[in-house]
Design a protein around this motif. Structure first.
Motif, PDB file in Angstrom:
ATOM      1  N   ILE A  11       0.841  -1.203   0.000  1.00 65.02           N
ATOM      2  CA  ILE A  11       0.000   0.000   0.000  1.00 65.02           C
ATOM      3  C   ILE A  11       0.870   1.244   0.000  1.00 65.02           C
ATOM      4  O   ILE A  11       1.763   1.387   0.824  1.00 65.02           O
ATOM      5  N   SER A  12       0.590   2.124  -0.932  1.00 63.71           N
ATOM      6  CA  SER A  12       1.316   3.391  -0.998  1.00 63.71           C
ATOM      7  C   SER A  12       0.369   4.550  -0.797  1.00 63.71           C
ATOM      8  O   SER A  12      -0.752   4.550  -1.296  1.00 63.71           O
ATOM      9  N   THR A  13       0.843   5.543  -0.102  1.00 64.21           N
ATOM     10  CA  THR A  13       0.144   6.821  -0.056  1.00 64.21           C
ATOM     11  C   THR A  13       0.298   7.531  -1.395  1.00 64.21           C
ATOM     12  O   THR A  13       1.355   7.478  -2.017  1.00 64.21           O
ATOM     13  N   VAL A  14      -0.783   8.156  -1.851  1.00 64.79           N
ATOM     14  CA  VAL A  14      -0.778   8.941  -3.086  1.00 64.79           C
ATOM     15  C   VAL A  14      -1.523  10.238  -2.784  1.00 64.79           C
ATOM     16  O   VAL A  14      -2.676  10.204  -2.354  1.00 64.79           O
ATOM     17  N   SER A  15      -0.883  11.359  -3.015  1.00 61.85           N
ATOM     18  CA  SER A  15      -1.528  12.648  -2.745  1.00 61.85           C
ATOM     19  C   SER A  15      -2.390  13.071  -3.919  1.00 61.85           C
ATOM     20  O   SER A  15      -1.904  13.255  -5.028  1.00 61.85           O
ATOM     21  N   SER A  16      -3.675  13.266  -3.656  1.00 61.36           N
ATOM     22  CA  SER A  16      -4.568  13.728  -4.727  1.00 61.36           C
ATOM     23  C   SER A  16      -4.386  15.216  -5.000  1.00 61.36           C
ATOM     24  O   SER A  16      -4.873  15.722  -6.009  1.00 61.36           O
ATOM     25  N   THR A  17      -3.684  15.898  -4.132  1.00 64.28           N
ATOM     26  CA  THR A  17      -3.435  17.331  -4.356  1.00 64.28           C
ATOM     27  C   THR A  17      -2.256  17.531  -5.303  1.00 64.28           C
ATOM     28  O   THR A  17      -2.229  18.491  -6.069  1.00 64.28           O
ATOM     29  N   PHE A  18      -1.293  16.621  -5.282  1.00 63.64           N
ATOM     30  CA  PHE A  18      -0.074  16.831  -6.071  1.00 63.64           C
ATOM     31  C   PHE A  18       0.008  15.952  -7.312  1.00 63.64           C
ATOM     32  O   PHE A  18       0.599  16.337  -8.310  1.00 63.64           O
TER      33      PHE A  18
ATOM     34  N   ALA B  86      -3.430   6.747 -11.609  1.00 63.92           N
ATOM     35  CA  ALA B  86      -4.117   5.540 -12.070  1.00 63.92           C
ATOM     36  C   ALA B  86      -3.139   4.607 -12.758  1.00 63.92           C
ATOM     37  O   ALA B  86      -3.162   3.389 -12.569  1.00 63.92           O
ATOM     38  N   ARG B  87      -2.275   5.189 -13.562  1.00 67.98           N
ATOM     39  CA  ARG B  87      -1.368   4.382 -14.341  1.00 67.98           C
ATOM     40  C   ARG B  87      -0.283   3.748 -13.483  1.00 67.98           C
ATOM     41  O   ARG B  87       0.025   2.558 -13.614  1.00 67.98           O
ATOM     42  N   LEU B  88       0.307   4.528 -12.585  1.00 70.62           N
ATOM     43  CA  LEU B  88       1.348   3.986 -11.710  1.00 70.62           C
ATOM     44  C   LEU B  88       0.779   2.858 -10.848  1.00 70.62           C
ATOM     45  O   LEU B  88       1.373   1.783 -10.735  1.00 70.62           O
ATOM     46  N   VAL B  89      -0.371   3.089 -10.251  1.00 73.50           N
ATOM     47  CA  VAL B  89      -0.927   2.090  -9.330  1.00 73.50           C
ATOM     48  C   VAL B  89      -1.435   0.873 -10.113  1.00 73.50           C
ATOM     49  O   VAL B  89      -1.271  -0.267  -9.667  1.00 73.50           O
ATOM     50  N   ALA B  90      -2.021   1.093 -11.289  1.00 74.81           N
ATOM     51  CA  ALA B  90      -2.452  -0.044 -12.110  1.00 74.81           C
ATOM     52  C   ALA B  90      -1.253  -0.889 -12.528  1.00 74.81           C
ATOM     53  O   ALA B  90      -1.291  -2.125 -12.479  1.00 74.81           O
ATOM     54  N   SER B  91      -0.176  -0.220 -12.943  1.00 74.88           N
ATOM     55  CA  SER B  91       1.021  -0.980 -13.320  1.00 74.88           C
ATOM     56  C   SER B  91       1.527  -1.797 -12.144  1.00 74.88           C
ATOM     57  O   SER B  91       1.897  -2.964 -12.295  1.00 74.88           O
TER      58      SER B  91
ATOM     59  N   MET C  22      -1.883  -4.449  -4.771  1.00 76.26           N
ATOM     60  CA  MET C  22      -1.711  -3.020  -4.472  1.00 76.26           C
ATOM     61  C   MET C  22      -2.912  -2.393  -3.773  1.00 76.26           C
ATOM     62  O   MET C  22      -4.059  -2.701  -4.052  1.00 76.26           O
ATOM     63  N   GLY C  23      -2.576  -1.457  -2.882  1.00 73.72           N
ATOM     64  CA  GLY C  23      -3.551  -0.558  -2.304  1.00 73.72           C
ATOM     65  C   GLY C  23      -3.021   0.855  -2.388  1.00 73.72           C
ATOM     66  O   GLY C  23      -1.809   1.067  -2.467  1.00 73.72           O
ATOM     67  N   TRP C  24      -3.931   1.819  -2.419  1.00 78.72           N
ATOM     68  CA  TRP C  24      -3.495   3.228  -2.426  1.00 78.72           C
ATOM     69  C   TRP C  24      -4.227   3.965  -1.331  1.00 78.72           C
ATOM     70  O   TRP C  24      -5.430   3.856  -1.165  1.00 78.72           O
ATOM     71  N   ASN C  25      -3.473   4.694  -0.554  1.00 77.58           N
ATOM     72  CA  ASN C  25      -4.000   5.475   0.545  1.00 77.58           C
ATOM     73  C   ASN C  25      -4.067   6.928   0.083  1.00 77.58           C
ATOM     74  O   ASN C  25      -3.047   7.580  -0.075  1.00 77.58           O
ATOM     75  N   VAL C  26      -5.268   7.399  -0.173  1.00 77.07           N
ATOM     76  CA  VAL C  26      -5.419   8.759  -0.692  1.00 77.07           C
ATOM     77  C   VAL C  26      -5.291   9.763   0.435  1.00 77.07           C
ATOM     78  O   VAL C  26      -5.985   9.650   1.448  1.00 77.07           O
ATOM     79  N   VAL C  27      -4.412  10.726   0.256  1.00 77.88           N
ATOM     80  CA  VAL C  27      -4.301  11.838   1.207  1.00 77.88           C
ATOM     81  C   VAL C  27      -4.414  13.140   0.425  1.00 77.88           C
ATOM     82  O   VAL C  27      -4.188  13.172  -0.789  1.00 77.88           O
TER      83      VAL C  27
ATOM     84  N   ASP D 252      -4.373 -14.590  -2.847  1.00 81.17           N
ATOM     85  CA  ASP D 252      -3.149 -14.021  -3.420  1.00 81.17           C
ATOM     86  C   ASP D 252      -3.230 -12.514  -3.594  1.00 81.17           C
ATOM     87  O   ASP D 252      -2.291 -11.913  -4.109  1.00 81.17           O
ATOM     88  N   THR D 253      -4.362 -11.909  -3.247  1.00 87.16           N
ATOM     89  CA  THR D 253      -4.520 -10.479  -3.504  1.00 87.16           C
ATOM     90  C   THR D 253      -4.796  -9.737  -2.199  1.00 87.16           C
ATOM     91  O   THR D 253      -5.287 -10.320  -1.221  1.00 87.16           O
ATOM     92  N   LEU D 254      -4.492  -8.436  -2.198  1.00 88.79           N
ATOM     93  CA  LEU D 254      -4.798  -7.617  -1.029  1.00 88.79           C
ATOM     94  C   LEU D 254      -6.307  -7.599  -0.786  1.00 88.79           C
ATOM     95  O   LEU D 254      -6.773  -7.712   0.346  1.00 88.79           O
TER      96      LEU D 254
END
Lengths: 430, 430
Positions: free
Chosen positions: A87-94, A101-106, A115-120, A416-418
């Motif tokens: 799981i990675s934090t991803v800033s929706s402001t920056f 979408a592309r980085l996390v999908a890849s 994968m998980g994404w933590n929106v901040v 096998d998945t989050l």
């Protein structure tokens, strides 16, 4: 069945952890260090590892306040692990939604659906000024952007049907053009035509985490988040947050579980005395002057003359305090509940801040975790070990087996998945 | 000593490669496939692997026109390799310099100093419309942004001194605040305060690649690029570009080598007939109707009735052609030099487009490469194998040994960094 994340941060979540002789202070730029931590977490069958993120650096003299970029770290770590979520934090402001979408999908492809994404929405002016803003945009604007950001990301992930690729060598037809559709998004914050340049992620949608504390944050979390990180100093605070979020989730018409995971700083020892000694050893590494100066800022008075090993002097009640109330309230609660010395108070604030701290034997810690989970305090925990790798090794080798014996935690991965680990369904394509 | 990159793209650079029975069409979402390709390249002691990038997808029926995101791919690949360089395309039009600096710096740490970034300004409206633009901004604006982008990225990398971290456990001093400085950039395109959130990369600056064809692109390359990708159909075209760039580099007052690497599509066989058979086998997989329709667009006439195995009918001279002249000129040169059948012409255009194609035995190909390198055509090549993995295995196992025997190519890596492989100095901190 509870859920456990390892929140990886520098040499550990205690601010003085890097000064410990056994710390990995020299290895924070070495991806091998993070891979080793992830493998310890995987040995413990944890649901996931998690990285916070930030776009500014300050007070470098005090300790490691920088990070390698978490998405690239997780790509590497995905190849050193097999089942654990990432799981990675991803800033929706920056970020922009297309990049995110592309980085996390890849990464979901690279990791095989982990994968998980933590929106901040980010916080500091210093971060905003690295991304083209003169200062941090207002809270409401950031939350409006976050909601639109999430919407665009999810639609981009759905812009490819699950069966868009045909791979028909004989006919020479690689993909089905009508199964890859633009999204034609034109909103207040973003113009994004789509489609994405990456096939639909293995999980459909990588898992969306959020950590809303404000009213707007809680609302967004209740409407959108699939799992939630929380900050709770003690069980009553955890229960209040937990019940409020679960109510908001129901009111949003949702039936998915939305597990809530408060942060947990655990000092584990074979005896309670050993656990307390570990805590004290770290607290004694705190730089006295800087810590007292910072405490002075929190409580808005001069603390420089306070005696480190004496009880904390009386502080004015919350109602009389003029500064930011959140942290001050936590300080008052710590003093009330624990009657700490000044050093102990500094130590509590230096490890996880306002997060829950448990100190004791594996059984004692498992008892408390179980109590929280059975009393609407938590569906699991975001582990914030005071030291790394020691703190997570202690937890995995000693607390996890107790939780497993009690039937509270998985003995083997069952998926096998989050998404699978968290008991979440895979969203169908649109 | 020449330089060799492997340009990894889908199932290979021939448009019909995915249809080959041995192709990896099923594995393009599997990072293991790219790791295997990188290991083949490393077995051949190549300088680097390279990924192009794009932000739109189209004509999915014709073949694999999508990519996993290259920075996350390279993070994973860095852990499956030890010495080979890792180069990603980064669009200065769509990324912000802070994100780019941070992602690439992190990758330089993760890979131990093996990263390069190929700056592009992007081309298509469909890409622009995924990133908030109504259409692609004008060429001059994009190049202005690219130059400012590069400047900001380099300054961010230099915002940490090489010796910024002290790690003084005893004194409790982690880093030297005065060795981590803001950059206070406020330009036409970007506001970036800095400093970066990541220590200075192992290489100081990850290696900057560029591929400028326009006058503005050549100027930017001459002033800024440390290595250059080129497009050259034949030696005269290569020499013209090579001499022009080297002149511009000198005029910019630079003394660094700035190696120039044209793309190279090589069909390798143990006999020339075997090499030609490999080429023909692929060309025969081209879908006839779609290829003729596309050729019709290039030459601006109806080609649908052309006989595939007959010579190409006469075409009007360049001076009489009203459409885009670059590709049309290449087509005329192919016809003049090779008198191809229609199928052969389609095959040449379908594999690398206007890039140089060499077909023959390892010795024949090594001869031509040597001739180019000794006659101001190239300092090395960006290998664009028509098929993958077969095309790069052929090259590494058969052409590389010939180049090594002739003393034209390294037999072992002599350094651990991309900068070292390319003979570039490490820029000192500011």
């Amino acid at each position: 069945m509870l859920h456990l994340n390892l929140f990886i941060f520098g040499c550990g979540h205690h601010r003085a952890a890097w000064r410990h002789q056994a710390s990995a202070a020299e290895r924070l730029g070495d991806i091998g260090y993070y891979e080793e931590l992830a493998r310890v977490a995987e040995r413990g069958k944890l649901d996931a590892i998690f990285f916070a993120d930030g776009a500014s650096v300050s007070h470098i003299e005090d300790g490691p306040r920088w990070y390698l970029e978490p998405l690239t770290m997780l790509a590497a770590i995905s190849r050193a692990t097999e089942r654990i979520g990432l799981i990675s934090t991803v800033s929706s402001t920056f970020y922009t939604p297309f990049h995110a979408a592309r980085l996390v999908a890849s990464l979901d492809h690279i990791s095989g659906g982990r994968m998980g994404w933590n929106v901040v929405t980010s916080m500091f002016d210093a971060e905003a000024r690295n991304h083209g803003y003169e200062a941090m945009p207002p809270h409401a604007w950031r939350y409006g952007r976050a909601e639109e950001f999430i919407d665009v990301v999810l639609r981009l992930w759905d812009s490819w049907a699950d069966d868009a690729l045909l791979l028909d060598r004989a006919q020479g037809i690689y993909g089905a053009a009508d199964r890859i559709r633009p999204i034609h998004h034109h909103g207040d914050h973003f113009l994004v035509d789509g489609p994405l340049t990456v096939p639909r992620p293995p999980q459909g949608h990588p898992v969306l985490f959020q950590a809303g504390a404000s009213a707007e944050g809680r609302d967004l979390a209740a409407r959108r988040a699939e799992a939630i990180y929380a900050v709770a100093y003690d069980l009553p605070a955890a229960q209040s947050y937990y019940r409020d979020i679960k109510r908001r989730v129901r009111e949003a018409g949702r039936t998915d579980p939305v597990p809530i995971m408060p942060g947990l700083v655990a000092y584990v020892g074979s005896t309670e005395a050993e656990a307390r000694a570990k805590q004290r050893e770290l607290d004694e590494l705190l730089p006295q002057e800087a810590s007292l100066r910072q405490l002075g800022m929190y409580v808005e008075q001069d603390c420089m003359g306070w005696e480190m090993d004496a009880p904390v002097p009386p502080l004015p009640p919350l109602s009389a305090f003029q500064g930011p109330k959140g942290r001050y309230a936590t300080i008052l609660r710590i003093i009330e509940a624990e009657q700490p010395t000044v050093r102990q108070l500094l130590g509590r604030l230096a490890a996880g801040g306002g997060h829950c701290t448990m100190v004791g034997t594996p059984e004692q810690i498992a008892d408390q975790m179980e109590y929280w989970v059975h009393h609407e305090g938590a569906d699991g925990f975001n582990l914030m070990p005071p030291t790394l790798p020691g703190g997570i090794e202690d937890f995995v080798d000693h607390v996890v087996p107790v939780l497993q014996q009690r039937g509270l935690f998985r003995k083997e991965y069952e998926t096998d998945t989050l998404r699978g680990h968290l008991g979440l369904h895979r969203p169908p394509g649109r």
